[in-house]
Design a protein around this motif. Structure first.
Motif, PDB file in Angstrom:
ATOM      1  N   LYS A 212       2.520   1.665  -3.432  1.00  0.00           N
ATOM      2  CA  LYS A 212       1.557   2.102  -4.442  1.00  0.00           C
ATOM      3  C   LYS A 212       1.316   3.602  -4.333  1.00  0.00           C
ATOM      4  O   LYS A 212       1.184   4.296  -5.342  1.00  0.00           O
ATOM      5  N   LEU A 213       1.256   4.112  -3.110  1.00  0.00           N
ATOM      6  CA  LEU A 213       1.087   5.547  -2.892  1.00  0.00           C
ATOM      7  C   LEU A 213       2.290   6.314  -3.440  1.00  0.00           C
ATOM      8  O   LEU A 213       2.129   7.300  -4.174  1.00  0.00           O
TER       9      LEU A 213
ATOM     10  N   SER B 243       0.823  -1.209   0.000  1.00  0.00           N
ATOM     11  CA  SER B 243       0.000   0.000   0.000  1.00  0.00           C
ATOM     12  C   SER B 243       0.856   1.259   0.000  1.00  0.00           C
ATOM     13  O   SER B 243       0.586   2.214  -0.736  1.00  0.00           O
ATOM     14  N   LEU B 244       1.899   1.272   0.818  1.00  0.00           N
ATOM     15  CA  LEU B 244       2.802   2.416   0.880  1.00  0.00           C
ATOM     16  C   LEU B 244       3.488   2.646  -0.453  1.00  0.00           C
ATOM     17  O   LEU B 244       3.552   3.781  -0.951  1.00  0.00           O
TER      18      LEU B 244
END
Length: 98
Positions: A81-82, A78-79
């Motif tokens: 992808k951000l 998730s990190l």
């Protein structure tokens, strides 16, 4: 442990966390400086802003590191992808400026 001892220990932990947060931001700033150069090179060579194969390899590599250091694979994914999303948007901006 007394209330005073607890407050001192908490303050010590928080100081360490603050230092680590600062280090993370400095590292991110350096990463974005580097990806800025990549964006200019891609724009000069008329290359696409995204590279799906590179992103997949990176996610696989970072997932292994996450496992090795005890971080949640989902969190790291998730990190990243951000972060990668912000980089791709910037690469698109750079390409549009050329």
């Amino acid at each position: 442990m007394t209330t005073h001892d607890t407050a001192e220990q908490l303050a010590s932990y928080r100081k360490t966390i603050d230092n680590l947060d600062s280090a993370l931001l400095h590292i991110l700033a350096e990463r974005f400086r580097c990806t800025e150069q990549v964006g200019h090179l891609k724009a000069e060579q008329a290359m696409p802003a995204t590279d799906g194969e590179r992103e997949r390899r990176q996610m696989d590599r970072l997932g292994k590191i996450a496992n090795d250091v005890g971080l949640s694979h989902h969190f790291v994914e998730s990190l990243m992808k951000l972060i990668v999303g912000a980089v791709v948007e910037r690469h698109k901006e750079i390409a549009a400026e050329k």
